[in-house]
Design a protein around this motif. Structure first.
Motif, PDB file in Angstrom:
ATOM      1  N   TRP A 153     -20.283  30.347 -13.274  1.00 24.23           N
ATOM      2  CA  TRP A 153     -20.286  31.642 -13.958  1.00 24.23           C
ATOM      3  C   TRP A 153     -19.851  31.496 -15.407  1.00 24.23           C
ATOM      4  CZ3 TRP A 153     -16.244  34.942 -15.789  1.00 24.23           C
ATOM      5  CH2 TRP A 153     -16.679  36.231 -16.121  1.00 24.23           C
ATOM      6  N   LEU A 184     -16.636  29.817 -10.228  1.00 23.49           N
ATOM      7  CA  LEU A 184     -16.221  30.164 -11.588  1.00 23.49           C
ATOM      8  C   LEU A 184     -16.796  29.202 -12.619  1.00 23.49           C
ATOM      9  CD1 LEU A 184     -12.519  31.089 -10.835  1.00 23.49           C
ATOM     10  CD2 LEU A 184     -14.310  32.649 -11.580  1.00 23.49           C
ATOM     11  N   VAL A 217      -9.746  35.442 -12.927  1.00 20.83           N
ATOM     12  CA  VAL A 217     -10.485  34.659 -13.931  1.00 20.83           C
ATOM     13  C   VAL A 217     -11.631  35.481 -14.521  1.00 20.83           C
ATOM     14  CG1 VAL A 217     -11.845  32.578 -14.342  1.00 20.83           C
ATOM     15  CG2 VAL A 217      -9.829  32.484 -12.861  1.00 20.83           C
ATOM     16  N   LEU A 218     -12.356  36.227 -13.684  1.00 25.68           N
ATOM     17  CA  LEU A 218     -13.423  37.082 -14.211  1.00 25.68           C
ATOM     18  C   LEU A 218     -12.849  38.073 -15.217  1.00 25.68           C
ATOM     19  CD1 LEU A 218     -15.266  35.891 -11.947  1.00 25.68           C
ATOM     20  CD2 LEU A 218     -16.125  38.193 -11.595  1.00 25.68           C
ATOM     21  N   LEU A 257     -10.759  34.566  -8.170  1.00 29.22           N
ATOM     22  CA  LEU A 257     -12.018  35.023  -8.763  1.00 29.22           C
ATOM     23  C   LEU A 257     -11.806  36.255  -9.631  1.00 29.22           C
ATOM     24  CD1 LEU A 257     -14.469  34.623  -5.736  1.00 29.22           C
ATOM     25  CD2 LEU A 257     -14.318  33.177  -7.749  1.00 29.22           C
TER      26      LEU A 257
END
Length: 802
Positions: free
Chosen positions: A753, A750, A454-455, A451
């Protein structure tokens, strides 16, 4: 008896210092996070919970459908406030507000300027009926009846009239300068709310002050089609009437007053008072419920990891206490006593963890100060916290200690004294539990790492994309609302006289910000108009140059109201063959015919979560509220800013605004995403730390149980590398299983998002693999270190008893 249990428990904890340290550190991390989040939840849900009949108090919101997109906001049309109690059954009382922003307060008797405030509102007497306060002076029933009356709170009374008593202040005058100058007589003094409230208003000017038709038109309260977020409406429903009943009754009312629904579909709904703190409130202290719920999940996951860590280590070390159990049972100890003994040890560790965790709370508060509400404070001796201290350790003791205590107390004394804890060579529940708990810990760690990576990857992508304009060396300041065209132009001319400034522009908004003005435009097609939705910006002709927006065709305008500029997306939407073809074309905007004189390149006026909209530039000088300047290259930015602020003060001596860099406003675009990334990053570090501590203790214990096996293999010729591979193989398999389990939850979050961005990266699966490899390396490093030490042991010393 109980004293004896705790005394023995304390001695056992002292005897196993490494085990105790790992348990207390892991549990204290989980407890500190849970305690802080618990207090944050208590704080967030404490707002406006003290009003009588709070469950029957609502704010009316407007829901608008623009081309299929539902947009809801807290503003309502003025006429709704006039008729709601007569046309909607079930309304016991209503309160109309018209909130003001950055209102200047002046004491007319000595012309003393008290500064600007956001706590001024027009209000009717219904407000104090729905939200009653203690009155220090004045009549609650009549204080807001007459025009040009004002009721003030005790806190501002002491500021405006220091040293005076409430009765002495009645009859005094105050001047409020906003879009108009209002001189009001003080007719009442009320106490401030003592508890947390989003209703921050301190100056209540009578609503009848703006009740004339002229004033209604000026404030946009005269028409159902005027939707203004400043026009607020609260209602208190009749006992027994539900929110759903009122929401349903709004339908026919909206249909009656919005007959033409081809372009816009408008309806109303009730927002519970308890929800205001999480939506549009008046103090800009909104906290996202999504973010708050995310914190709850993270806190529970970290605590669960620490609890699993405890269970895993305790069950793994059960063999070391088997003889103790056998002796106790042989001497007459019953299973219930043994369970209580082991739970006593767990309880002591939880209490120790809580003491350490409470100390860590202050560290967390300092570390995440920018993420916490400004007025947030932890009252360690509050009733809810005292309850937390009592109940939470008991609950955690039961969750963390019950399984290990059942395992330990279940050993048969005759087999425990011989060291035979397994009745067969088949399935072992203890080994099964240890492996699965380890998998859960590693899965959480891997998911957190995925997480965060990737964010961070997506945020770097959107912040590195060209915005379509030049944001470097651009500064801006906010101007008082409707401060006068001559004054604004004078300030702009003063800026242009400075050698540090290359260009200056007046506008209604920044080139890129969170603000959005939408409208409809008509394109002549044969004898009719083709209409579509557009974004509108109110700018002067210098706006294009100041912000470095490329001009594709035509000119940047001549500051004439019948001229407009458009962007390339507008040209495509209108059906023009090219930018050059659009020049000179007429469009209908604001009920008038305008001529296109220029076409700009497309640029991102909002975040990259949204696509570029068709954009029209128009000019409406009285409503300029931003002054932007472009600095020359090679300037000392600090000195330039100081100089610009000085000039601003000379033109607006009573204002407190100052120049800011455009970058600072754009940094807010992804502030919520950065907060999520940083919080997840912190949780990721904690998850890895807790899992690593658990693996350290577990591998240390299990490898020590295999020392004789390792020694025998060495005697038979096994190399150190072979021994390392033998021991590590089991943990490699556990990490691979953990990786497989972690992939889907991370992908699911993800995917949603990333879909929130119009411009986004493809799912970076290589970061998934990188996360798994990283955890595998950490695991091999910890296990390998223990295995290497074990492999270096002297077989003669290990096997001397055999």
């Amino acid at each position: 008896m109980i004293k004896n249990y705790f005394k023995i428990a304390w001695r056992n904890l002292q005897r196993n210092k490494l085990r105790t340290f790992i348990h207390i550190l892991g549990l204290s991390i989980g407890l500190s996070i849970c305690f802080l989040i618990f207090n944050l939840l208590v704080y967030a849900y404490s707002f406006d919970g003290f009003h009588p009949d709070k469950e029957r108090i609502f704010r009316v919101n407007t829901e608008e459908n623009w081309g299929g997109d539902l947009v809801s906001f807290s503003g309502t049309p003025g006429p709704l406030g006039e008729v709601i109690d007569s046309e909607i059954p079930g309304i016991e009382n209503k309160a109309r507000l018209y909130t003001l922003w950055e209102t200047m307060v002046v004491l007319p008797e000595n012309n003393q300027v008290m500064g600007r405030t956001n706590n001024v509102t027009f209000s009717d007497g219904g407000f104090f009926e729905i939200f009653p306060r203690t009155w220090l002076a004045g009549n609650p029933e009549t204080s807001l009846e007459k025009p040009y009356s004002v009721v003030i709170a005790e806190s501002v009374m002491q500021k405006y009239f220091p040293g005076k008593e409430p009765l002495d202040v009645l009859g005094s005058e105050l001047t409020y300068i906003d879009t108009d100058t209002i001189r009001a007589e003080v007719t009442g003094i009320v106490e401030d709310f003592k508890k947390n409230s989003d209703l921050i208003f301190t100056d209540f000017i009578s609503f009848s002050t703006i009740d004339s038709q002229e004033k209604k038109e000026w404030f946009g309260l005269h028409s159902w089609t005027n939707l203004n977020s400043s026009s607020q409406l609260f209602v208190k429903t009749t006992a027994g009437v539900s929110k759903a009943q009122i929401d349903e009754a709004f339908g026919p009312l909206a249909e009656k007053n919005y007959k033409d629904k081809e372009e816009t579909d408008i309806n109303f709904f009730l927002e519970p008072l308890a929800e205001i703190h999480f939506n549009d409130n008046y103090d800009n202290t909104t906290i996202s419920k999504t973010f708050l719920n995310g914190l709850i999940y993270i806190g529970l996951i970290i605590l669960a990891l620490a609890t699993l860590n405890f269970i895993n280590l305790e069950t793994a070390q059960a063999m070391g206490r088997a003889k103790e159990v056998g002796i106790r049972k042989s001497l007459g100890g019953v299973r219930g006593q043994l369970i209580f003994q082991f739970l006593s040890e767990t309880y002591l560790m939880v209490i120790g963890s809580m003491l350490v965790g409470i100390a860590l709370v202050e560290v967390l508060k300092v570390t995440f100060a920018s993420y916490l509400p400004v007025k947030f404070a932890v009252n360690y001796l509050s009733g809810v916290n005292l309850l937390f201290y009592i109940l939470f350790p008991i609950l955690l003791t039961a969750l963390a200690g019950i399984y290990p205590s059942l395992v330990l107390s279940g050993y048969k004394p005759q087999r425990a004294l011989k060291g035979e804890l397994s009745t067969s060579r088949g399935f072992s529940l203890g080994a099964f539990m240890r492996k699965n708990l380890t998998i859960l810990q590693f899965s959480s760690s891997i998911a957190f790492i995925i997480l965060v990576l990737v964010l961070n990857y997506q945020i770097k992508y959107v912040t590195s994309q060209p915005m379509g304009f030049d944001k470097d060396l651009v500064m801006y300041t906010r101007l008082p609302f409707m401060s006068g065209e001559d004054r604004m132009e004078s300030l702009k001319d003063r800026m242009l006289q400075e050698s540090q400034v290359s260009s200056a522009s007046l506008s209604g908004s920044l080139v890129s910000s969170g603000s959005l003005w939408t409208s409809d435009v008509g394109i002549p097609v044969d004898t009719t108009f083709k209409e579509f939705n557009i974004q509108v910006m109110n700018v002067d002709s210098a706006f294009i140059r100041t912000n470095g927006i490329p001009l594709i065709s035509g000119v940047p305008g001549h500051n004439l109201s019948d001229e407009v500029l458009v962007n390339e997306r507008f040209v495509a939407e209108a059906g023009y063959s090219s930018a050059e073809d659009a020049i000179g074309r007429e469009v209908r905007f604001g009920g008038e015919i305008r001529k296109i004189v220029g076409v700009t390149g497309d640029f991102h006026s909002r975040t990259l979560r949204e696509e570029v909209r068709p954009l029209l530039f128009t000019i409406n000088r009285p409503y300029f509220s931003i002054l932007s300047v472009k600095l020359q290259n090679g300037q000392n930015l600090a000195l330039a800013r100081e100089n610009l602020d000085r000039i601003f003060r000379e033109v607006y001596p009573y204002e407190t605004a100052s120049f800011q860099f455009l970058d600072t406003e754009m940094d807010k675009f992804y502030q919520e995403d950065l907060r999520i990334r940083n919080v997840l990053g912190f949780a990721c570090i904690l998850a890895i730390l807790i899992s690593s501590m658990g693996l350290f203790g577990l591998s240390s214990f299990t490898i020590s149980q295999r020392l004789k096996e390792i020694s025998i293999r060495k005697v038979l010729g096994a190399t150190i590398l072979q021994i390392l591979g033998m021991i590590s193989k089991e943990y490699v398999i556990l990490v691979l299983i953990s990786f497989a389990i972690a992939i889907y939850p991370a992908y699911y979050f993800l995917r949603d998002w990333l879909n929130g961005f119009e411009y986004r990266v493809d799912m970076p699966y290589f970061l998934f693999a990188l996360s798994g490899i990283g955890v595998l390396l950490i695991c091999l490093l910890i296990v390998g270190a223990h295995s290497f030490v074990a492999a270096q042991s002297n077989p003669a010393k290990v096997l001397k008893d055999e």
